[in-house]
Design a protein around this motif. Structure first.
Motif, PDB file in Angstrom:
ATOM      1  N   GLN A  71       0.834  -1.204   0.000  1.00 40.32           N
ATOM      2  CA  GLN A  71       0.000   0.000   0.000  1.00 40.32           C
ATOM      3  C   GLN A  71       0.868   1.254   0.000  1.00 40.32           C
ATOM      4  O   GLN A  71       0.622   2.192  -0.752  1.00 40.32           O
ATOM      5  CB  GLN A  71      -0.925  -0.026   1.211  1.00 40.32           C
ATOM      6  CG  GLN A  71      -1.941   1.114   1.249  1.00 40.32           C
ATOM      7  CD  GLN A  71      -2.814   1.065   2.478  1.00 40.32           C
ATOM      8  OE1 GLN A  71      -2.350   0.690   3.545  1.00 40.32           O
ATOM      9  NE2 GLN A  71      -4.067   1.425   2.346  1.00 40.32           N
ATOM     10  N   THR A  72       1.902   1.242   0.825  1.00 38.17           N
ATOM     11  CA  THR A  72       2.830   2.376   0.869  1.00 38.17           C
ATOM     12  C   THR A  72       3.497   2.584  -0.488  1.00 38.17           C
ATOM     13  O   THR A  72       3.717   3.730  -0.927  1.00 38.17           O
ATOM     14  CB  THR A  72       3.900   2.143   1.951  1.00 38.17           C
ATOM     15  OG1 THR A  72       3.257   2.055   3.227  1.00 38.17           O
ATOM     16  CG2 THR A  72       4.925   3.265   1.981  1.00 38.17           C
ATOM     17  N   ASP A  73       3.813   1.476  -1.151  1.00 34.03           N
ATOM     18  CA  ASP A  73       4.483   1.551  -2.449  1.00 34.03           C
ATOM     19  C   ASP A  73       3.533   1.856  -3.600  1.00 34.03           C
ATOM     20  O   ASP A  73       3.963   1.939  -4.763  1.00 34.03           O
ATOM     21  CB  ASP A  73       5.199   0.220  -2.745  1.00 34.03           C
ATOM     22  CG  ASP A  73       6.363  -0.043  -1.801  1.00 34.03           C
ATOM     23  OD1 ASP A  73       6.843   0.917  -1.165  1.00 34.03           O
ATOM     24  OD2 ASP A  73       6.788  -1.214  -1.689  1.00 34.03           O
ATOM     25  N   GLY A  74       2.256   2.013  -3.313  1.00 38.21           N
ATOM     26  CA  GLY A  74       1.294   2.349  -4.351  1.00 38.21           C
ATOM     27  C   GLY A  74       0.848   1.191  -5.202  1.00 38.21           C
ATOM     28  O   GLY A  74       0.269   1.384  -6.281  1.00 38.21           O
ATOM     29  N   LEU A  75       1.079  -0.045  -4.732  1.00 38.03           N
ATOM     30  CA  LEU A  75       0.685  -1.215  -5.514  1.00 38.03           C
ATOM     31  C   LEU A  75      -0.770  -1.595  -5.284  1.00 38.03           C
ATOM     32  O   LEU A  75      -1.402  -2.195  -6.154  1.00 38.03           O
ATOM     33  CB  LEU A  75       1.574  -2.412  -5.165  1.00 38.03           C
ATOM     34  CG  LEU A  75       3.070  -2.255  -5.458  1.00 38.03           C
ATOM     35  CD1 LEU A  75       3.840  -3.473  -4.953  1.00 38.03           C
ATOM     36  CD2 LEU A  75       3.297  -2.063  -6.956  1.00 38.03           C
ATOM     37  N   ILE A  76      -1.301  -1.282  -4.096  1.00 32.69           N
ATOM     38  CA  ILE A  76      -2.700  -1.564  -3.788  1.00 32.69           C
ATOM     39  C   ILE A  76      -3.312  -0.343  -3.122  1.00 32.69           C
ATOM     40  O   ILE A  76      -2.594   0.499  -2.558  1.00 32.69           O
ATOM     41  CB  ILE A  76      -2.860  -2.796  -2.866  1.00 32.69           C
ATOM     42  CG1 ILE A  76      -2.216  -2.559  -1.501  1.00 32.69           C
ATOM     43  CG2 ILE A  76      -2.272  -4.037  -3.527  1.00 32.69           C
ATOM     44  CD1 ILE A  76      -2.424  -3.711  -0.500  1.00 32.69           C
ATOM     45  N   SER A  77      -4.636  -0.239  -3.175  1.00 29.72           N
ATOM     46  CA  SER A  77      -5.309   0.893  -2.536  1.00 29.72           C
ATOM     47  C   SER A  77      -5.567   0.612  -1.062  1.00 29.72           C
ATOM     48  O   SER A  77      -5.419   1.489  -0.214  1.00 29.72           O
ATOM     49  CB  SER A  77      -6.629   1.193  -3.240  1.00 29.72           C
ATOM     50  OG  SER A  77      -7.535   0.106  -3.106  1.00 29.72           O
ATOM     51  N   LYS A  78      -5.955  -0.622  -0.764  1.00 32.89           N
ATOM     52  CA  LYS A  78      -6.224  -1.010   0.611  1.00 32.89           C
ATOM     53  C   LYS A  78      -6.267  -2.532   0.697  1.00 32.89           C
ATOM     54  O   LYS A  78      -6.269  -3.229  -0.321  1.00 32.89           O
ATOM     55  CB  LYS A  78      -7.530  -0.410   1.127  1.00 32.89           C
ATOM     56  CG  LYS A  78      -8.776  -0.865   0.376  1.00 32.89           C
ATOM     57  CD  LYS A  78     -10.026  -0.274   1.029  1.00 32.89           C
ATOM     58  CE  LYS A  78     -11.287  -0.742   0.298  1.00 32.89           C
ATOM     59  NZ  LYS A  78     -12.522  -0.259   0.981  1.00 32.89           N
ATOM     60  N   TYR A  79      -6.316  -3.027   1.932  1.00 35.15           N
ATOM     61  CA  TYR A  79      -6.429  -4.459   2.157  1.00 35.15           C
ATOM     62  C   TYR A  79      -7.282  -4.689   3.404  1.00 35.15           C
ATOM     63  O   TYR A  79      -7.468  -3.792   4.222  1.00 35.15           O
ATOM     64  CB  TYR A  79      -5.049  -5.118   2.330  1.00 35.15           C
ATOM     65  CG  TYR A  79      -4.310  -4.700   3.581  1.00 35.15           C
ATOM     66  CD1 TYR A  79      -4.428  -5.442   4.765  1.00 35.15           C
ATOM     67  CD2 TYR A  79      -3.497  -3.568   3.597  1.00 35.15           C
ATOM     68  CE1 TYR A  79      -3.746  -5.059   5.913  1.00 35.15           C
ATOM     69  CE2 TYR A  79      -2.820  -3.180   4.735  1.00 35.15           C
ATOM     70  CZ  TYR A  79      -2.946  -3.926   5.889  1.00 35.15           C
ATOM     71  OH  TYR A  79      -2.277  -3.543   7.023  1.00 35.15           O
ATOM     72  N   LYS A  80      -7.786  -5.907   3.518  1.00 32.83           N
ATOM     73  CA  LYS A  80      -8.560  -6.255   4.703  1.00 32.83           C
ATOM     74  C   LYS A  80      -8.375  -7.734   4.995  1.00 32.83           C
ATOM     75  O   LYS A  80      -8.368  -8.565   4.083  1.00 32.83           O
ATOM     76  CB  LYS A  80     -10.048  -5.957   4.506  1.00 32.83           C
ATOM     77  CG  LYS A  80     -10.885  -6.216   5.762  1.00 32.83           C
ATOM     78  CD  LYS A  80     -12.294  -5.673   5.636  1.00 32.83           C
ATOM     79  CE  LYS A  80     -13.048  -5.823   6.959  1.00 32.83           C
ATOM     80  NZ  LYS A  80     -14.395  -5.221   6.899  1.00 32.83           N
ATOM     81  N   VAL A  81      -8.232  -8.058   6.280  1.00 33.45           N
ATOM     82  CA  VAL A  81      -8.107  -9.442   6.739  1.00 33.45           C
ATOM     83  C   VAL A  81      -9.277  -9.756   7.650  1.00 33.45           C
ATOM     84  O   VAL A  81      -9.592  -8.974   8.552  1.00 33.45           O
ATOM     85  CB  VAL A  81      -6.783  -9.662   7.502  1.00 33.45           C
ATOM     86  CG1 VAL A  81      -6.725 -11.067   8.091  1.00 33.45           C
ATOM     87  CG2 VAL A  81      -5.585  -9.407   6.598  1.00 33.45           C
ATOM     88  N   VAL A  82      -9.925 -10.889   7.416  1.00 35.84           N
ATOM     89  CA  VAL A  82     -11.011 -11.326   8.284  1.00 35.84           C
ATOM     90  C   VAL A  82     -10.761 -12.768   8.685  1.00 35.84           C
ATOM     91  O   VAL A  82     -10.516 -13.633   7.837  1.00 35.84           O
ATOM     92  CB  VAL A  82     -12.391 -11.213   7.602  1.00 35.84           C
ATOM     93  CG1 VAL A  82     -13.497 -11.597   8.582  1.00 35.84           C
ATOM     94  CG2 VAL A  82     -12.617  -9.811   7.073  1.00 35.84           C
ATOM     95  N   ASN A  83     -10.770 -13.034   9.988  1.00 34.51           N
ATOM     96  CA  ASN A  83     -10.549 -14.373  10.518  1.00 34.51           C
ATOM     97  C   ASN A  83     -11.852 -14.937  11.067  1.00 34.51           C
ATOM     98  O   ASN A  83     -12.516 -14.299  11.879  1.00 34.51           O
ATOM     99  CB  ASN A  83      -9.518 -14.322  11.657  1.00 34.51           C
ATOM    100  CG  ASN A  83      -8.173 -13.828  11.191  1.00 34.51           C
ATOM    101  OD1 ASN A  83      -7.546 -14.412  10.317  1.00 34.51           O
ATOM    102  ND2 ASN A  83      -7.707 -12.725  11.781  1.00 34.51           N
ATOM    103  N   ALA A  84     -12.212 -16.147  10.615  1.00 39.83           N
ATOM    104  CA  ALA A  84     -13.394 -16.800  11.165  1.00 39.83           C
ATOM    105  C   ALA A  84     -13.156 -17.089  12.645  1.00 39.83           C
ATOM    106  O   ALA A  84     -12.088 -17.575  13.013  1.00 39.83           O
ATOM    107  CB  ALA A  84     -13.697 -18.089  10.413  1.00 39.83           C
TER     108      ALA A  84
END
Length: 365
Positions: free
Chosen positions: A72-85
């Motif tokens: 994200q810092t490098d501008g490769l993605i806009s955002k991310y999210k992790v969800v754990n069951a």
């Protein structure tokens, strides 16, 4: 003289219902990016994890978050999210979790699945919505998902054979199973049984469910020690430190075990000068990072195989001290997959060339 096996080359609903699921799954989310405005030109990456109850899974998530934050810092993605069951490897909970994530319209969805079959309909739903799906750490019954995993046959083989050779091919062993119900555990248990069949002098004194977790295995093994007069080895999936504590608590000598690949276990192995056929071997929690690079390359329309096998982490005595020196107590050994190393491994898979051997990290984290 005891011999070790030679390492083989790695082989290759309604809107209302969905809204309710979104509310339910929101309480399960363990991590997301810091507040940031999405960049419409860069992808949103989501990760669904079906089980969080052992240190390996926790390291896997931590490695992904570190890599995704940097991406994200490098501008490769806009955002991310992790969800754990939140449950105990529940496919029902993970399906609800994935449906909630799909409402947020990720460009790519990474999945460490709770079941090789139960997630098929929701994965198909994701693919039909145009989401790139990468499943890692397990095979999956889905034609549209890309799969990246380790060889569980190799993991089970190197967890068992060095140990059985170390005890001279005879004696009593306990088998500590992993996350029962998952595809990897089923494949590993079948492999373990096959290998044990090659050693007629070895008797399986007990089988327990250690869940690839030291604390769980400690309790499980301690529960059967009173009924087993002598144990020469415990074949596990990376739970040897807990197993060793069970024997110590019972006032029995520590047999050959399959250690975790975390700092606590490796330093215990080192400090106690154990040389009896014990080994440390587990799948690579860095798979989550490799899956991130795979998703990004797929979104860029690069040629990536539909199924890929990446190397496990095998820590033999010769490399034990190097790993022990860089890992925190609860941190598991993970190959540091950069995007460049990932692409090198993809090329090796495509051409049948020698697999990439990432370096042992020189600093923890």
């Amino acid at each position: 003289m005891r011999t070790r096996p030679t390492l083989r080359p790695w082989r290759t609903a309604s809107v209302a219902s969905l809204a309710a699921l979104a509310v339910l799954a929101a309480g399960c989310s363990s991590a997301a990016t810091p507040d940031a405005k999405p960049d419409g030109d860069k992808p949103f990456i989501a990760l669904s994890n079906g089980f969080i109850g052992n240190g390996w899974r926790q390291t896997m998530i931590a490695k992904f978050e570190d890599a995704a934050k940097q991406a994200q810092t490098d501008g490769l993605i806009s955002k991310y999210k992790v969800v754990n069951a939140p449950g105990d490897n529940s496919a029902t909970e993970q399906v609800a979790q994935i449906k909630s994530l799909l409402l947020q319209k990720p460009d790519a969805l990474l999945i460490d699945p709770s079941s090789p079959t139960a997630l098929k309909p929701v994965i198909q739903q994701a693919c039909a919505a145009g989401v790139t799906v990468v499943v890692f750490d397990s095979a999956i019954d889905s034609e549209c998902a890309y799969v990246l995993q380790n060889s569980f046959v190799d993991w089970a083989t190197y967890a068992a054979k060095p140990l059985l050779e170390g005890i001279g091919g005879k004696g009593n062993v306990i088998v500590s199973r992993g996350v029962v119900g998952s595809q990897p555990e089923s494949e590993m248990f079948d492999t373990t049984k096959k290998i044990l069949g090659e050693y007629p002098g070895v008797k399986t004194a007990a089988t327990v469910n250690g869940m690839c977790d030291g604390a769980t295995a400690q309790k499980a093994v301690l529960g059967v020690l009173s009924s087993v007069s002598k144990v020469d080895g415990v074949i596990g999936c990376g739970d040897g430190y807990g197993v060793a504590q069970a024997f110590a608590t019972a006032g029995k000598p520590v047999p050959a075990v399959t250690f975790e690949t975390n700092g606590r276990a490796l330093n215990y192995w080192k400090d106690n000068k154990i040389d009896n056929g014990s080994v440390a071997v587990m799948s690579d929690p860095g798979q989550s990072v490799a899956a991130l690079w795979q998703a990004l390359d797929l979104l860029e329309k690069r040629d990536v195989p539909k199924h890929m096998t990446f190397p496990i982490v095998l820590v033999e005595q010769k490399d034990r001290d190097a790993w022990a020196g860089v890992l925190k107590p609860d941190e598991y050994a993970a190959w540091p997959w950069t995007r460049e190393l990932f692409r090198e491994q993809v090329k090796a898979v495509q051409t049948g060339g020698k697999p990439v051997q990432p370096p042992i990290p020189t600093a923890a984290g």
